[in-house]
Write a protein that holds these residues in place. Structure first.
Motif, PDB file in Angstrom:
ATOM      1  N   TRP A 138       0.826  -1.099  -0.470  1.00  0.00           N
ATOM      2  CA  TRP A 138      -0.397  -0.196   0.026  1.00  0.00           C
ATOM      3  C   TRP A 138       0.779   1.175  -0.361  1.00  0.00           C
ATOM      4  N   GLY A 161      10.628   5.449   8.683  1.00  0.00           N
ATOM      5  CA  GLY A 161       8.878   4.523   7.676  1.00  0.00           C
ATOM      6  C   GLY A 161       8.417   4.616   8.738  1.00  0.00           C
ATOM      7  N   GLY A 162       6.937   4.035   8.451  1.00  0.00           N
ATOM      8  CA  GLY A 162       5.688   4.093   9.403  1.00  0.00           C
ATOM      9  C   GLY A 162       6.402   3.505  11.052  1.00  0.00           C
ATOM     10  N   SER A 163       6.987   2.710  11.265  1.00  0.00           N
ATOM     11  CA  SER A 163       7.020   2.375  13.001  1.00  0.00           C
ATOM     12  C   SER A 163       7.664   3.305  13.537  1.00  0.00           C
ATOM     13  N   VAL A 167       5.487   6.521  13.858  1.00  0.00           N
ATOM     14  CA  VAL A 167       4.395   5.603  15.071  1.00  0.00           C
ATOM     15  C   VAL A 167       5.010   6.675  16.528  1.00  0.00           C
ATOM     16  N   TYR A 177      -3.760  -1.339  13.758  1.00  0.00           N
ATOM     17  CA  TYR A 177      -2.086  -1.078  13.716  1.00  0.00           C
ATOM     18  C   TYR A 177      -0.890  -0.006  12.752  1.00  0.00           C
ATOM     19  N   HIS A 178      -0.584  -0.270  14.052  1.00  0.00           N
ATOM     20  CA  HIS A 178       1.333   1.074  14.317  1.00  0.00           C
ATOM     21  C   HIS A 178       2.634   0.891  13.817  1.00  0.00           C
ATOM     22  N   GLY A 179       2.413  -1.068  13.434  1.00  0.00           N
ATOM     23  CA  GLY A 179       4.224  -0.270  13.186  1.00  0.00           C
ATOM     24  C   GLY A 179       4.560  -1.908  13.937  1.00  0.00           C
ATOM     25  N   GLU A 195      -5.919   4.866  12.890  1.00  0.00           N
ATOM     26  CA  GLU A 195      -6.213   5.481  11.354  1.00  0.00           C
ATOM     27  C   GLU A 195      -7.388   5.923  10.909  1.00  0.00           C
ATOM     28  N   VAL A 211      -4.439  -2.812   8.052  1.00  0.00           N
ATOM     29  CA  VAL A 211      -3.788  -4.426   8.157  1.00  0.00           C
ATOM     30  C   VAL A 211      -5.073  -5.309   9.080  1.00  0.00           C
ATOM     31  N   ASP A 228      -2.932   8.335  12.517  1.00  0.00           N
ATOM     32  CA  ASP A 228      -2.367   7.253  12.119  1.00  0.00           C
ATOM     33  C   ASP A 228      -2.176   6.912  10.424  1.00  0.00           C
ATOM     34  N   VAL A 266      -0.375   6.515   7.987  1.00  0.00           N
ATOM     35  CA  VAL A 266       0.738   5.491   6.760  1.00  0.00           C
ATOM     36  C   VAL A 266       0.064   5.457   5.566  1.00  0.00           C
ATOM     37  N   VAL A 267      -0.872   4.388   5.776  1.00  0.00           N
ATOM     38  CA  VAL A 267      -2.028   4.301   4.801  1.00  0.00           C
ATOM     39  C   VAL A 267      -2.949   5.839   3.991  1.00  0.00           C
ATOM     40  N   LYS A 298       4.996   5.496   3.586  1.00  0.00           N
ATOM     41  CA  LYS A 298       4.056   4.909   2.685  1.00  0.00           C
ATOM     42  C   LYS A 298       4.211   5.437   1.366  1.00  0.00           C
TER      43      LYS A 298
HETATM   44  C1  LIG Z   1      -1.201   2.418   9.809  1.00  0.00           C
HETATM   45  C2  LIG Z   1      -0.035   1.883   9.572  1.00  0.00           C
HETATM   46  N1  LIG Z   1       0.664   2.755  10.480  1.00  0.00           N
HETATM   47  C3  LIG Z   1       2.245   2.240  10.378  1.00  0.00           C
HETATM   48  C4  LIG Z   1       2.868   1.207   9.553  1.00  0.00           C
HETATM   49  C5  LIG Z   1       3.717   1.039  10.536  1.00  0.00           C
HETATM   50  O1  LIG Z   1       4.720   1.124   8.715  1.00  0.00           O
HETATM   51  P1  LIG Z   1       6.445   0.446   8.698  1.00  0.00           P
HETATM   52  O2  LIG Z   1       5.756  -0.479   8.626  1.00  0.00           O
HETATM   53  O3  LIG Z   1       6.890   1.115   7.079  1.00  0.00           O
HETATM   54  O4  LIG Z   1       7.362   0.372  10.141  1.00  0.00           O
HETATM   55  C6  LIG Z   1       1.743   0.359   8.771  1.00  0.00           C
HETATM   56  C7  LIG Z   1       2.015  -0.203   8.205  1.00  0.00           C
HETATM   57  O5  LIG Z   1       1.690  -1.001   7.295  1.00  0.00           O
HETATM   58  C8  LIG Z   1       0.745   0.614   9.015  1.00  0.00           C
HETATM   59  O6  LIG Z   1      -0.157   0.128   8.209  1.00  0.00           O
END
Ligand SMILES: Cc1ncc(COP(=O)(O)O)c(C=O)c1O
Length: 451
Positions: A55, A115-117, A120, A149-151, A222, A227, A255, A257-258, A284
Motif C-alpha cells: 500500500w 518509515g511508518g513504525s 509512530v 496496526y501502528h508498526g 488510523e 492491516v 496514523d 501511514v496508509v 508509504k
Molecule cells: C497504519 C500503519 N501505521 C504504521 C505502519 C508501519 O509502517 P512500516 O511498515 O513502514 O514500519 C503501517 C504499516 O503497514 C501501517 O499500516
C-alpha cells in the motif's frame, strides 16, 4: 521436511511474517520490473499490482519524474545528516510542502524518520516529552484501538490491537491500552453503524475516566484501519474522538501511514472525517515507496512546547530523538516528485472515483457468491471478508480458502493480498476502471473455483 529444490529464494532470507516451510514449498515470485499498475516477474509474466507494493506505490511503478529527481540529487550528494547544525534542501522543501498540504489540518512542523513504525515511535516520544515540557509528567499513557496496526517496533507494537502481532513479544510496554473499534461486521452490540460509533466512543471515554485523564497522553487511530481488515468507522466516530480528546486534554494522533496522500479519495484520511488531529504520521505514500521515508507532523500547540526562543545549543526543550536517516535527501527528493504527481494528476480524486466503481463491481460479485460475508472500503482501500455460507461464520483456517483464492488470482496475473480469509485491496491510484474489471472478473472466477 519440505523439498528444497527451489530453496535458494528462501534459504538465506528470513522473510517478514512468513513461514519458512511455506515459502520453501511455494517459492516467492521474483519481481523484476514495474510500470504503472503492473509488475513483471523473472519469467516475464505480468501482474496487476493490487497491493501497490505494500500500500505504498501510490503513483505507480517506474515513474520517470521520481527517478529523475533521485538521480539529480544523487549527482549533487547522496546523503548528509540534518543533525548537529547541518541540513539539506530536499528535507527543508519537503517539510514546507507537507505543512502546506496539511494546512487544513493545522500542521506546522515535520519530524523525519525512515518509515511508518519510526514515524509512530516518534509520535509517542513527542507526546511524552510534550506533556513533560508542559509540566504534566504523569500524562504518559497511549490509548489505541483493537485491530489497530501502528508498526512493529516495540513502542508502535504496544499500540497494536492485533493479537497475533503482539503475543510473541509480550510483555509489551506498560501504559498502552486498547479499546473497542467500531467494526460493524460481527460486532455484538448493534447493526446500526452510527449507534456503534457512539457506543465505541463512549467506551473510550469511560476508559479515559477509569485510567484518570491526568495519566493519558494521547489517543492514536488510523482514519480507516488497514492491516486489521480495512475497517471503516461510521461518520460520527472521528468527530466524537476529537471532542473526547479535547474534553480530557488528550492529544489526538491520526496514523495516516496508509491513508495519507489520497488513498481514501481525500488528500488526508482525517479530512475525509472532517477532523483536525494534533499529530499525523506519514510514510508509504509520502514518496510512493521509492526510498524509505517517514514523517511525524505536529500542529502549533505541540510545536510550541518545543520552541522556547532560547538560543542555547543544548536545551532540555530539544526533542530528544532522531535517526541517522532522518531527512535523507534522496528520499525527500523522491517525495517532492511523487507529491507533485499526486497533485498534478489529481490522484486522490481518481482513487475516490475508481474505488467507488471497484466497490460497486464487488457488490455484484457478493450478490452472486454467498461465501463473501462482508465487503467494505473507502477509496482504494477495500476489504473483502469470507464467511462459510453453511454457518455464516469464518471458514476453518486449515481450509486455507483465502490463500487458495489469492493463489488463483496470482496464477491469472492479478495480485490480491489475503490476510487469512480477508482480502486487502490497495492498488496504485493510477488504476483505471478497465483494470478493475479485470481484477474483479479474476477474483470472481477464483471465488467460484474455491467454493
Ligand atoms: C497504519 C500503519 N501505521 C504504521 C505502519 C508501519 O509502517 P512500516 O511498515 O513502514 O514500519 C503501517 C504499516 O503497514 C501501517 O499500516
Amino acid at each position: 521436511m519440505a523439498t528444497r529444490s527451489n530453496s535458494r529464494l528462501a534459504d538465506s532470507i528470513l522473510y517478514p511474517f512468513a513461514n519458512i516451510g511455506h515459502l520453501t514449498e511455494n517459492p516467492p515470485v521474483v519481481v523484476e520490473s514495474g510500470e504503472g499498475v503492473y509488475i513483471t516477474d523473472s519469467t516475464g509474466k505480468r501482474y496487476i499490482d493490487g497491493q501497490a507494493g505494500l500500500w505504498n506505490v501510490n503513483v505507480g511503478h517506474g515513474r520517470e519524474e521520481i527517478k529523475e529527481a533521485i538521480k539529480a540529487q544523487l549527482d549533487r550528494i547522496s546523503y548528509y545528516t540534518i543533525f548537529g547544525g547541518t541540513t539539506n534542501m530536499p528535507s527543508v522543501e519537503l517539510a514546507e510542502r507537507l505543512c502546506q498540504l496539511t494546512r487544513p489540518e493545522g500542521m506546522v512542523r515535520a519530524f523525519f524518520s525512515s518509515g511508518g513504525s519510526e514515524a509512530v515511535e516518534a509520535a509517542f516520544k513527542l507526546v511524552r516529552q510534550y506533556w513533560r515540557l508542559r509540566g504534566e509528567a504523569a500524562k504518559t499513557k497511549i490509548i489505541s484501538l483493537k485491530r489497530g496496526y501502528h508498526g512493529v517496533t516495540l513502542g508502535a507494537l504496544s499500540a497494536n490491537g492485533i493479537t497475533s502481532n503482539r503475543e510473541y513479544f509480550e510483555p509489551l510496554l506498560p501504559g498502552f491500552i486498547q479499546v473497542e473499534t467500531p467494526h460493524l461486521y460481527g460486532n455484538p452490540y448493534t447493526q446500526d453503524h452510527e449507534e456503534l460509533g457512539r457506543i465505541c466512543a463512549d467506551m473510550l471515554e469511560r476508559e479515559i475516566q477509569y485510567q484518570g485523564p491526568g495519566t493519558v497522553a494521547a489517543f492514536i487511530a488510523e482514519p480507516v484501519q488497514g492491516v486489521g481488515g480495512v475497517i471503516v468507522p461510521p461518520a460520527n466516530y472521528w468527530p466524537r474522538l476529537r471532542e473526547i480528546c479535547d474534553k480530557y486534554d488528550i492529544l489526538l494522533i491520526a496514523d495516516e501511514v496508509v491513508t495519507g496522500f489520497g488513498r481514501l479519495g481525500t488528500m488526508m484520511g482525517s479530512r475525509h472525517w472532517g477532523v483536525k488531529p494534533d499529530i499525523m504520521t506519514f510514510a508509504k505514500g509520502i514518496n510512493s515507496g521509492y526510498i524509505p521515508l517517514g514523517a511525524t507532523m505536529m500542529n502549533a500547540k505541540v510545536a510550541e512546547a518545543f520552541d522556547t526562543g532560547d538560543a542555547a545549543q543544548f536545551s532540555p526543550k530539544a526533542f530528544a530523538h532522531g535517526n541517522t536517516y532522518a531527512g535523507h535527501p534522496l528520499a525527500c527528493a523522491a517525495a517532492l516528485a511523487s507529491l507533485r504527481i499526486v497533485e498534478d494528476e489529481n490522484l486522490p480524486e481518481n482513487a475516490g472515483r475508481v474505488g467507488a466503481y471497484f466497490l460497486k463491481r464487488l457488490k455484484e460479485v457478493q450478490s452472486r457468491h454467498h461465501m463473501i460475508g462482508d465487503l467494505r472500503g473507502q477509496g482504494l482501500m477495500i476489504g473483502v471478508e469470507l464467511a462459510n455460507p453453511e454457518t455464516g461464520r469464518p471458514f476453518d483456517i486449515s481450509r486455507n480458502v483465502g490463500g487458495r483464492i489469492s493463489d488463483h488470482c496470482r496464477e491469472k496475473g492479478v495480485i490480491i493480498r489475503n490476510l487469512a480469509d480477508t482480502f486487502i485491496i490497495s492498488p496504485p491510484f493510477v488504476l483505471e476502471t478497465g483494470h478493475v474489471d479485470e481484477m474483479v472478473d479474476t477474483f470472481e472466477e477464483a471465488v467460484a473455483s474455491a467454493g
